[in-house]
Motif scaffolding. Structure first.
Motif, PDB file in Angstrom:
ATOM      1  N   UNK A 249       0.494  57.522 -12.416  1.00  0.00           N
ATOM      2  CA  UNK A 249       0.281  56.875 -11.131  1.00  0.00           C
ATOM      3  C   UNK A 249      -1.083  56.166 -11.142  1.00  0.00           C
ATOM      4  N   UNK A 250      -1.137  54.887 -10.731  1.00  0.00           N
ATOM      5  CA  UNK A 250      -2.430  54.190 -10.676  1.00  0.00           C
ATOM      6  C   UNK A 250      -3.408  54.913  -9.746  1.00  0.00           C
ATOM      7  N   UNK A 251      -4.681  54.856 -10.094  1.00  0.00           N
ATOM      8  CA  UNK A 251      -5.700  55.542  -9.299  1.00  0.00           C
ATOM      9  C   UNK A 251      -6.574  54.510  -8.596  1.00  0.00           C
ATOM     10  N   UNK A 252      -6.998  54.795  -7.364  1.00  0.00           N
ATOM     11  CA  UNK A 252      -7.851  53.847  -6.639  1.00  0.00           C
ATOM     12  C   UNK A 252      -9.275  53.864  -7.182  1.00  0.00           C
ATOM     13  N   UNK A 253      -9.875  52.701  -7.281  1.00  0.00           N
ATOM     14  CA  UNK A 253     -11.259  52.569  -7.727  1.00  0.00           C
ATOM     15  C   UNK A 253     -12.013  51.709  -6.713  1.00  0.00           C
ATOM     16  N   UNK A 254     -13.158  52.228  -6.258  1.00  0.00           N
ATOM     17  CA  UNK A 254     -13.959  51.560  -5.238  1.00  0.00           C
ATOM     18  C   UNK A 254     -15.356  51.289  -5.780  1.00  0.00           C
ATOM     19  N   UNK A 255     -16.156  50.507  -5.073  1.00  0.00           N
ATOM     20  CA  UNK A 255     -17.523  50.237  -5.537  1.00  0.00           C
ATOM     21  C   UNK A 255     -18.291  51.513  -5.847  1.00  0.00           C
ATOM     22  N   UNK A 256     -18.974  51.490  -7.001  1.00  0.00           N
ATOM     23  CA  UNK A 256     -19.715  52.654  -7.455  1.00  0.00           C
ATOM     24  C   UNK A 256     -18.962  53.539  -8.420  1.00  0.00           C
ATOM     25  N   UNK A 257     -17.644  53.335  -8.554  1.00  0.00           N
ATOM     26  CA  UNK A 257     -16.830  54.163  -9.448  1.00  0.00           C
ATOM     27  C   UNK A 257     -16.734  53.508 -10.831  1.00  0.00           C
ATOM     28  N   UNK A 258     -16.589  54.346 -11.857  1.00  0.00           N
ATOM     29  CA  UNK A 258     -16.545  53.872 -13.244  1.00  0.00           C
ATOM     30  C   UNK A 258     -15.114  53.528 -13.653  1.00  0.00           C
ATOM     31  N   UNK A 259     -14.966  52.448 -14.372  1.00  0.00           N
ATOM     32  CA  UNK A 259     -13.676  52.085 -14.976  1.00  0.00           C
ATOM     33  C   UNK A 259     -13.880  51.920 -16.474  1.00  0.00           C
ATOM     34  N   UNK A 260     -12.786  52.041 -17.225  1.00  0.00           N
ATOM     35  CA  UNK A 260     -12.899  52.097 -18.681  1.00  0.00           C
ATOM     36  C   UNK A 260     -12.140  50.959 -19.349  1.00  0.00           C
ATOM     37  N   UNK A 261     -12.664  50.527 -20.470  1.00  0.00           N
ATOM     38  CA  UNK A 261     -12.025  49.474 -21.254  1.00  0.00           C
ATOM     39  C   UNK A 261     -10.613  49.890 -21.637  1.00  0.00           C
ATOM     40  N   UNK A 262      -9.677  48.941 -21.507  1.00  0.00           N
ATOM     41  CA  UNK A 262      -8.306  49.212 -21.892  1.00  0.00           C
ATOM     42  C   UNK A 262      -7.413  49.604 -20.746  1.00  0.00           C
ATOM     43  N   UNK A 263      -7.981  49.936 -19.581  1.00  0.00           N
ATOM     44  CA  UNK A 263      -7.155  50.216 -18.413  1.00  0.00           C
ATOM     45  C   UNK A 263      -6.815  48.903 -17.716  1.00  0.00           C
ATOM     46  N   UNK A 264      -5.840  48.931 -16.800  1.00  0.00           N
ATOM     47  CA  UNK A 264      -5.297  47.698 -16.237  1.00  0.00           C
ATOM     48  C   UNK A 264      -5.376  47.725 -14.719  1.00  0.00           C
ATOM     49  N   UNK A 265      -5.794  46.604 -14.146  1.00  0.00           N
ATOM     50  CA  UNK A 265      -5.819  46.459 -12.689  1.00  0.00           C
ATOM     51  C   UNK A 265      -4.414  46.111 -12.210  1.00  0.00           C
ATOM     52  N   UNK A 266      -3.765  47.044 -11.510  1.00  0.00           N
ATOM     53  CA  UNK A 266      -2.410  46.799 -11.018  1.00  0.00           C
ATOM     54  C   UNK A 266      -2.421  46.072  -9.677  1.00  0.00           C
ATOM     55  N   UNK A 267      -3.390  46.398  -8.833  1.00  0.00           N
ATOM     56  CA  UNK A 267      -3.473  45.750  -7.529  1.00  0.00           C
ATOM     57  C   UNK A 267      -4.930  45.424  -7.227  1.00  0.00           C
TER      58      UNK A 267
END
Length: 700
Positions: A249-267
């Motif tokens: 299940x996609x996870x929500x990411x907001x300002x200040x949160x870390x994201x990682x190379x190779x993951x995909x923005x679904x929305x």
């Protein structure tokens, strides 16, 4: 660079670089350079001899010119981040060292020293066997410890030493193959991104990834792959992290949160503050995922592992029973020296990993052994059309303006919107504008992408949309300018159409030429011969376009004007009927169906989210790679069954001969371990003859 031609034949040349020695890094750099040359389809560089073997289709003189112009200093940017060459060198040296040391011990060590060496080396095996016994687990380690311990107790140090050598050799080969396969897979699954959107004070600039530094800001739009580790500074997005964490299940990411190379923005879309410049983090995460993901093991691997442990008590009981019935400890030991579990536990995973490695040689990245097993069992395959059965690079054939608009300006506007989204038709529009020298400034507000429909934005005070007829005329209620109805009805039918509307009125129709892959019909026929009983094409295109393509490629069934949820529903319905379904697609709109299928296969240059969700990725060069993948999967199934029959039959025969007193313990142990080594080495060999495969350069 200076070199000498050592040997050449038609389409193949072997050259020796004139240098005292070649380092592993230099060999990797030379190989990477040669692989970038047009017409070169295979390269092998041998660093020990400073030689390179090149298979090519281009002009011989042109190839020699390229090699002569090569230098290590001027092509440093081609050096791969990760290479398996150092890994292979380390294990080659370990293997050679083991064999040489074994020969030296046997030929030159005096008997007391050989005896002491065997006793010292047996301690780890005895300890592992004792630990299994104390824990009440009858595993293969117990049999190994018992056979070695009893041999030493009987002062048969030669047998004990041979058993330990063969066990160690098998462990080394298994470890080597496993790490090599994991390394190959990880490199195949690593990022393949050339350019990203660098956020500046005034706009977004398409920038080579190599120029991005820590601290830069980059924009990632919906459907885009996050290229570098970073922290979100603007925007809220839903991120698919399945490739790294296994979360479905996609996870929500907001300002200040870390994201990682190779993951995909679904929305959504966001702006990232780059924290990691190199791709090491992504590679390491993939390696960890492959090594830890037990759920990706095939049923055959799990069956072999479980059967191996279940057979240990029977082998142990057979040894005790033989001793009681014959009153002969030698016969009992002969039975104990043989077990089924070594070969079963070693050969099956090696076969699967080797098949995955071989598939990567055909540009197919398989994320787990169970997916190869599912491919071999599949009876239905569902194709997306655009970018899959047709070329991934459609072209703009014509731009037809309406309402007095300029053809040039309408193409410029469409490209301005389309360049933010990685889809084949969008790429065609952007490329057409680039070919005509049409540059543009960002003149629209936030772009909204509606899956399988189109794009909406605002230019000035007017809403601008570009997409399908369904989206433009039915969903958005756009109209055709007065006096242009006849022109609209006479649109050329041989093309796919992309509609551009401004302020609710049609402004242009972009005609897209979507050439069929020349090998598509032959590939579908080849899949039928391999056991596929049903081939289906699903597309969002019109009935007219879909019918024409379906007739040309020869699919059994097709559906036109389908939405993403329709594709997923069709796949689920086929599975509910008991079919094993493979879905092949390349776009964002294929993602639901890829997830719903038993195996989702994505085209490598398609949308990032499709590649991440898919279980297997094949390159976009040639659909015959799909046929090669199928053949590897089917031959892997046959190899596994063949291994089962051999292991059970051969080792069962050894147990019978040992119980009858025909084979002494040393011979039983030697034959058992040699058979384990043999079946393991066979499991590591290629399943296909590379040069005989359809689509191979020799067969073009």
């Amino acid at each position: 660079m200076k070199f000498q031609i050592m040997h050449e034949s038609n389409g193949r040349i072997r050259v020796k670089m004139i240098q005292p020695r070649m380092t592993l890094d230099q060999a990797d750099l030379l190989e990477a350079y040669l692989q970038t040359l047009d017409g070169v389809y295979r390269v092998t560089v041998h660093e020990r001899t400073c030689c390179a073997v090149v298979w090519y289709r281009s002009s011989r003189e042109e190839l020699i010119g390229h090699i002569s112009r090569f230098s290590y200093e001027n092509h440093k940017e081609l050096a791969p981040l990760h290479s398996s060459r150092a890994l292979n060198r380390a294990y080659e040296e370990k293997l050679v060292g083991m064999v040489i040391f074994k020969a030296i011990r046997s030929l030159f060590f005096p008997a007391p020293l050989r005896m002491a060496f065997a006793i010292v080396k047996s301690i780890p095996y005895l300890f592992r066997g004792l630990r299994c016994l104390l824990r009440g687990k009858l595993h293969v380690e117990l049999l190994d410890g018992l056979s070695i311990g009893i041999s030493i107790a009987r002062r048969d140090f030669g047998t004990a030493s041979s058993v330990m050598f063969l066990l160690k050799l098998g462990e080394l080969l298994e470890e080597w193959t496993h790490k090599k396969s994991v390394d190959d897979l990880a490199r195949c699954m690593s990022l393949n991104i050339d350019r990203v959107w660098l956020k500046t004070s005034s706009s977004e600039v398409l920038t080579p990834l190599s120029q991005i530094k820590t601290g830069d800001h980059i924009a990632v739009h919906m459907g885009g792959l996050i290229p570098l580790d970073g922290v979100i500074e603007e925007g809220e997005v839903m991120v698919n992290q399945a490739s790294l964490t296994g979360e479905s299940i996609p996870v929500p990411k907001r300002p200040g949160m870390t994201v990682y190379a190779g993951t995909v923005v679904e929305e959504g879309e966001c702006v990232l503050l780059v924290q990691q410049q190199s791709g090491d983090g992504r590679y390491d995460k993939i390696v960890a995922m492959i090594e830890q993901s037990e759920k990706l093991k095939s049923a055959a691997e799990n069956k072999a592992s479980n059967l191996a442990d279940r057979l240990v008590p029977y082998t142990l009981a057979g040894s005790v029973l033989t001793g009681l019935l014959t009153r002969n400890i030698t016969r009992a030991l002969s039975v104990l020296m043989v077990d089924f579990s070594c070969a079963l536990k070693l050969a099956m995973p090696l076969a699967v990993l080797s098949a995955m490695r071989e598939a990567s040689g055909y540009h197919a990245t398989v994320k787990g052994g169970k997916y190869l097993e599912a491919v071999a069992q599949a009876d239905t395959i569902v194709f997306d059309k655009t970018g899959t059965l047709t070329r991934a690079c459609p072209m703009v054939a014509q731009v037809i303006p309406f309402g007095g608009h300029s053809e040039t300006e309408m193409l410029r506007l469409a490209a301005c919107l389309e360049e933010h989204f990685p889809h084949s038709m969008a790429n065609a529009v952007v490329q057409a504008a680039r070919d005509r020298g049409l540059s543009h400034e960002e003149m629209h507000s936030q772009v909204e992408y509606l899956v399988a429909h189109g794009i909406a934005s605002t230019v000035g005070d007017e809403k601008v949309i570009v997409g399908s007829a369904h989206f433009v005329f039915e969903d958005e209620g756009c109209t055709i300018p007065d006096g242009d109805q006849d022109r609209f009805r006479s649109l050329p039918e041989e093309y796919s159409h992309l509609y551009l509307a401004i302020g609710g009125v049609l402004a242009a129709v972009i005609c897209i030429s979507d050439p069929l892959r020349p090998e598509a019909a032959e590939v579908i026929q080849a899949l039928r011969q391999l056991g596929i009983r049903k081939t289906v094409m699903l597309t969002g295109d019109s009935e007219r376009t879909a019918a024409a393509i379906a007739a040309q490629v020869g699919v059994d069934e097709y559906r036109s004007e389908v939405l993403p949820e329709d594709k997923a529903q069709f796949v689920e319905e086929e599975r509910a009927k008991g079919h094993k379904v493979i879905m092949l697609g390349d776009g964002i709109n294929d993602s639901p169906a890829l997830s719903a299928a038993d195996v989702g296969i994505a085209i490598s240059d398609g949308a990032a989210i499709a590649r991440e969700i898919a279980d297997i990725t094949i390159s976009a060069d040639n659909l015959f790679e799909l046929v090669s993948l199928w053949k590897i999967a089917m031959k892997l199934e046959r190899r596994i069954q063949s291994n089962y029959r051999f292991v059970i039959g051969f080792n069962g025969g050894l147990i019978g001969l040992g119980a009858a007193g025909i084979l002494p313990p040393a011979t039983s142990a030697m034959l058992h371990n040699l058979s384990t080594l043999g079946v393991s080495l066979r499991s590591m060999t290629n399943l296909l003859d590379h040069s005989s495969q359809p689509g191979h350069p020799h067969n073009q």
